[in-house]
Design a protein around this motif. Structure first.
Motif, PDB file in Angstrom:
ATOM      1  N   PHE A 198      73.848  38.413  39.546  1.00 43.78           N
ATOM      2  CA  PHE A 198      74.305  39.566  38.961  1.00 43.78           C
ATOM      3  C   PHE A 198      73.982  39.619  37.546  1.00 43.78           C
ATOM      4  CE2 PHE A 198      76.264  38.762  43.093  1.00 43.78           C
ATOM      5  CZ  PHE A 198      76.057  40.016  43.765  1.00 43.78           C
ATOM      6  N   ASP A 199      73.277  40.682  36.862  1.00 41.61           N
ATOM      7  CA  ASP A 199      73.159  40.806  35.489  1.00 41.61           C
ATOM      8  C   ASP A 199      74.148  41.317  35.107  1.00 41.61           C
ATOM      9  OD1 ASP A 199      72.308  40.722  32.956  1.00 41.61           O
ATOM     10  OD2 ASP A 199      70.274  42.042  33.249  1.00 41.61           O
ATOM     11  N   GLU A 200      75.262  41.016  34.459  1.00 36.77           N
ATOM     12  CA  GLU A 200      76.292  41.774  34.093  1.00 36.77           C
ATOM     13  C   GLU A 200      76.328  42.321  32.684  1.00 36.77           C
ATOM     14  OE1 GLU A 200      78.569  42.359  35.983  1.00 36.77           O
ATOM     15  OE2 GLU A 200      78.791  40.469  37.629  1.00 36.77           O
ATOM     16  N   HIS A 201      77.032  43.161  32.412  1.00 33.26           N
ATOM     17  CA  HIS A 201      76.776  43.770  30.917  1.00 33.26           C
ATOM     18  C   HIS A 201      78.250  44.084  30.351  1.00 33.26           C
ATOM     19  CE1 HIS A 201      72.696  45.181  31.630  1.00 33.26           C
ATOM     20  NE2 HIS A 201      72.994  45.368  32.757  1.00 33.26           N
ATOM     21  N   GLY A 202      78.268  43.469  29.347  1.00 34.45           N
ATOM     22  CA  GLY A 202      79.851  43.638  28.568  1.00 34.45           C
ATOM     23  C   GLY A 202      80.630  42.523  29.148  1.00 34.45           C
ATOM     24  N   PHE A 203      80.943  42.350  30.403  1.00 33.64           N
ATOM     25  CA  PHE A 203      82.035  41.296  30.907  1.00 33.64           C
ATOM     26  C   PHE A 203      81.835  40.976  32.231  1.00 33.64           C
ATOM     27  CE2 PHE A 203      83.476  45.596  31.638  1.00 33.64           C
ATOM     28  CZ  PHE A 203      83.872  45.476  33.005  1.00 33.64           C
ATOM     29  N   ALA A 204      82.417  39.756  32.545  1.00 34.86           N
ATOM     30  CA  ALA A 204      82.362  39.134  34.156  1.00 34.86           C
ATOM     31  C   ALA A 204      83.585  38.570  34.133  1.00 34.86           C
ATOM     32  CB  ALA A 204      80.924  38.360  34.220  1.00 34.86           C
ATOM     33  N   ALA A 205      84.010  38.518  35.678  1.00 33.30           N
ATOM     34  CA  ALA A 205      85.235  37.854  36.014  1.00 33.30           C
ATOM     35  C   ALA A 205      84.843  37.201  37.221  1.00 33.30           C
ATOM     36  CB  ALA A 205      86.303  38.901  36.349  1.00 33.30           C
ATOM     37  N   MET A 206      85.503  36.151  37.746  1.00 32.37           N
ATOM     38  CA  MET A 206      85.081  35.211  38.912  1.00 32.37           C
ATOM     39  C   MET A 206      86.250  34.527  39.299  1.00 32.37           C
ATOM     40  SD  MET A 206      82.106  32.856  37.431  1.00 32.37           S
ATOM     41  CE  MET A 206      82.493  31.517  36.184  1.00 32.37           C
ATOM     42  N   GLY A 207      86.472  34.284  40.485  1.00 28.93           N
ATOM     43  CA  GLY A 207      87.281  33.360  41.199  1.00 28.93           C
ATOM     44  C   GLY A 207      88.677  34.143  41.143  1.00 28.93           C
ATOM     45  N   GLY A 208      89.832  33.380  41.928  1.00 31.63           N
ATOM     46  CA  GLY A 208      90.933  33.983  41.970  1.00 31.63           C
ATOM     47  C   GLY A 208      91.082  35.492  42.467  1.00 31.63           C
ATOM     48  N   GLN A 209      91.839  36.262  41.835  1.00 29.56           N
ATOM     49  CA  GLN A 209      91.873  37.804  42.119  1.00 29.56           C
ATOM     50  C   GLN A 209      90.886  38.639  41.247  1.00 29.56           C
ATOM     51  OE1 GLN A 209      93.930  38.765  44.576  1.00 29.56           O
ATOM     52  NE2 GLN A 209      94.493  36.702  44.891  1.00 29.56           N
ATOM     53  N   ALA A 210      89.456  38.080  41.422  1.00 30.68           N
ATOM     54  CA  ALA A 210      88.385  38.385  40.602  1.00 30.68           C
ATOM     55  C   ALA A 210      88.468  40.158  40.527  1.00 30.68           C
ATOM     56  CB  ALA A 210      87.118  37.990  41.076  1.00 30.68           C
ATOM     57  N   GLU A 211      88.549  40.695  41.712  1.00 29.91           N
ATOM     58  CA  GLU A 211      88.602  42.247  41.693  1.00 29.91           C
ATOM     59  C   GLU A 211      89.391  42.764  40.683  1.00 29.91           C
ATOM     60  OE1 GLU A 211      88.279  44.002  45.542  1.00 29.91           O
ATOM     61  OE2 GLU A 211      86.563  42.645  46.155  1.00 29.91           O
ATOM     62  N   ALA A 212      90.901  42.250  40.964  1.00 33.62           N
ATOM     63  CA  ALA A 212      91.813  42.866  40.047  1.00 33.62           C
ATOM     64  C   ALA A 212      91.712  42.579  38.640  1.00 33.62           C
ATOM     65  CB  ALA A 212      93.211  42.175  40.630  1.00 33.62           C
ATOM     66  N   VAL A 213      91.211  41.303  38.460  1.00 33.93           N
ATOM     67  CA  VAL A 213      90.997  40.999  36.787  1.00 33.93           C
ATOM     68  C   VAL A 213      89.720  41.862  36.479  1.00 33.93           C
ATOM     69  CG1 VAL A 213      90.269  39.102  35.364  1.00 33.93           C
ATOM     70  CG2 VAL A 213      91.744  38.715  37.265  1.00 33.93           C
ATOM     71  N   ALA A 214      88.684  41.717  37.286  1.00 37.73           N
ATOM     72  CA  ALA A 214      87.528  42.802  36.811  1.00 37.73           C
ATOM     73  C   ALA A 214      87.793  44.425  36.495  1.00 37.73           C
ATOM     74  CB  ALA A 214      86.505  42.848  37.724  1.00 37.73           C
ATOM     75  N   SER A 215      88.839  44.749  37.311  1.00 37.21           N
ATOM     76  CA  SER A 215      89.350  46.163  36.994  1.00 37.21           C
ATOM     77  C   SER A 215      90.311  46.223  35.572  1.00 37.21           C
ATOM     78  CB  SER A 215      90.438  46.688  38.360  1.00 37.21           C
ATOM     79  OG  SER A 215      90.967  47.792  38.062  1.00 37.21           O
ATOM     80  N   ARG A 216      91.068  45.373  35.361  1.00 39.33           N
ATOM     81  CA  ARG A 216      91.825  45.231  34.224  1.00 39.33           C
ATOM     82  C   ARG A 216      90.823  45.380  33.334  1.00 39.33           C
ATOM     83  NH1 ARG A 216      95.981  42.541  37.426  1.00 39.33           N
ATOM     84  NH2 ARG A 216      94.947  40.492  36.991  1.00 39.33           N
ATOM     85  N   LEU A 217      89.845  44.297  33.178  1.00 41.22           N
ATOM     86  CA  LEU A 217      88.883  44.303  32.254  1.00 41.22           C
ATOM     87  C   LEU A 217      88.425  45.663  31.847  1.00 41.22           C
ATOM     88  CD1 LEU A 217      87.125  40.985  32.779  1.00 41.22           C
ATOM     89  CD2 LEU A 217      88.396  41.526  30.555  1.00 41.22           C
ATOM     90  N   LYS A 218      87.654  46.290  32.947  1.00 43.57           N
ATOM     91  CA  LYS A 218      87.162  47.688  32.764  1.00 43.57           C
ATOM     92  C   LYS A 218      88.088  48.560  32.088  1.00 43.57           C
ATOM     93  CE  LYS A 218      84.508  50.958  35.503  1.00 43.57           C
ATOM     94  NZ  LYS A 218      84.019  51.310  36.981  1.00 43.57           N
ATOM     95  N   GLU A 219      89.112  48.562  32.356  1.00 44.60           N
ATOM     96  CA  GLU A 219      90.232  49.556  31.507  1.00 44.60           C
ATOM     97  C   GLU A 219      90.420  49.326  30.045  1.00 44.60           C
ATOM     98  OE1 GLU A 219      93.794  49.154  33.546  1.00 44.60           O
ATOM     99  OE2 GLU A 219      93.100  50.008  35.349  1.00 44.60           O
TER     100      GLU A 219
END
Length: 284
Positions: free
Chosen positions: A145-166
């Motif tokens: 996956f070619d990520e733009h700006g940020f990336a999150a992985m492991g643990g609660q990755a979806e919740a972490v990515a959501s907070r990053l996006k905000e």
């Protein structure tokens, strides 16, 4: 039909579920761009086992999952980079080439081996300008996956990515990017890990030759002191629908005249994230 037969689809589903569960047991890792390069942040109580490392002079590596498995990938990437840089030219070693190598190995192991690797990997390359930066996230089955700006992985990755996006903004300073990363890694209402349990590194495009730099000790403490409000204050200031912009502006302008945190009773010192101390046998 032979005894114990399972369809290829079922075997692949079982291996994928097994890998996802192992990766989810690890602590999340965040990689994001800031104005001068790329920042890596990971809670990690172990001082010996690194989740963030340097592959080449401008390429960084971050992983989550089983340490022995992603350490083998890291060492293979270093050998690949050294051989190609020596045989051809240092500029021929790229993050995309390394990501393709990892994708090939991960996909082959997932398809041919009984057990898939319990790892997720990020390969990041810092360019001469912001447009030249690249972040590639690779999953256990070899997907890239070619990520733009940020990336999150492991643990609660979806919740972490959501907070990053905000909270993520382009061209953030290093201190602001670290604040965003720590806020994303901290559960709402939770305690941030102490400095001694944080692994932080950067790929700084302004450094000569080797761009990779670990931030530890007093240097990391000074950087944390430049971040905005503590997590409890940030959570309260971002309660409404316009909380993101309000929290950021108040964090910048509060300075010494922010009495709200002083009115609160003192809180106990922060503790480390839940889970056993990493000894190499459990996912990081």
């Amino acid at each position: 039909m032979p005894f114990g037969y399972a369809s290829p689809e079922q075997i692949m589903r079982d291996k994928a579920d097994y890998a996802r569960k192992g990766i989810a047991r690890g602590r999340s890792v965040v990689v994001l761009q800031y104005v001068d390069g790329i920042l890596f942040v990971a809670p990690n109580p172990s001082r010996a086992l690194h989740k963030i490392s340097e592959i080449y002079d401008r390429i960084g590596f971050a992983a989550v999952g089983r340490y022995n498995e992603f350490e083998e990938l890291r060492l293979g990437g270093i050998r690949y980079a050294d051989i190609n840089g020596y045989t051809y030219d240092r500029s021929d070693v790229t993050g995309r080439g390394l990501a393709n190598l990892y994708a090939s190995n991960l996909g082959r192991i997932f398809t041919e081996s009984i057990k898939s690797l319990e790892v997720e990997v990020v390969v990041a390359e810092v360019g001469e300008t912001k447009d030249g930066d690249a972040i590639y996230r690779l999953t256990f089955d070899g997907s890239v996956f070619d990520e733009h700006g940020f990336a999150a992985m492991g643990g609660q990755a979806e919740a972490v990515a959501s907070r990053l996006k905000e909270r993520y903004r382009e061209s953030m300073t290093l201190a602001d990017a670290l604040e965003v990363a720590l806020t994303a890694l901290t559960e709402p209402g939770g305690e941030r890990p102490p400095v001694g349990q944080l692994e932080v590194a950067v790929l700084d495009r302004n450094r000569e030759h080797r761009k990779f730099l670990r931030l530890t000790g007093a240097r990391l403490e000074r950087l944390l002191a430049q971040t905005s409000t503590p997590p409890a204050d940030a959570a309260e200031s971002s309660g409404g629908p316009s909380g993101e912009s309000t929290g950021e502006s108040s964090g910048e302008s509060a300075g010494p005249s922010a009495p709200s945190s002083g009115d609160k009773p003192s809180t106990p010192p922060p503790t480390g994230p839940e889970g056993p101390v990493d000894d190499g046998s459990s996912p990081l």
